[in-house]
Motif scaffolding. Structure first.
Motif: not given
Length: 111
Positions: A13-26, A51-62
């Motif tokens: 698994a390749y895992v990336a944790r990051g935060e996007f600029k406000p309003g850019t998650f979509d 993460e609910p209510g934020t622009d933080r996320g985790i991508a997991i690619v197998f």
């Protein structure tokens, strides 16, 4: 014997944790989906978690292995990742893991 050997083989698994600029998650999600669509050999699946209510996320690619992940790099993928890079607050933290356990949902057995 090949089925048994397949059972012993671990995914990666390749895992990336990051935060996007406000309003850019979509926007980032749309680019993630486009990037994943370019994967072929050795690709086993992907998740993008928010993460609910934020622009933080985790991508997991197998992947079957790290070599397949690297072999899937191409000009189109690099274009998409470059397009995504300006959406991050700072560069994401990334790591590559061996999947040591995989538990799948069991389907109910009818009596």
């Amino acid at each position: 014997m090949s089925d048994f050997m397949d059972f012993l083989r671990h995914k990666y698994a390749y895992v990336a944790r990051g935060e996007f600029k406000p309003g850019t998650f979509d926007d980032a999600k749309a680019l993630f989906d486009r990037a994943v669509a370019t994967y072929h050999q050795g690709f086993e699946g992907a998740y993008l978690l928010q993460e609910p209510g934020t622009d933080r996320g985790i991508a997991i690619v197998f992947w079957d292995n790290q070599e397949d992940m690297e072999a899937n790099r191409n000009e189109k993928l690099d274009e998409i990742l470059n397009e995504m890079s300006h959406l991050f607050v700072k560069a994401p933290e990334t790591a590559f893991y061996e999947v040591s356990s995989e538990i799948k949902k069991h389907e109910p057995v009818e009596a």
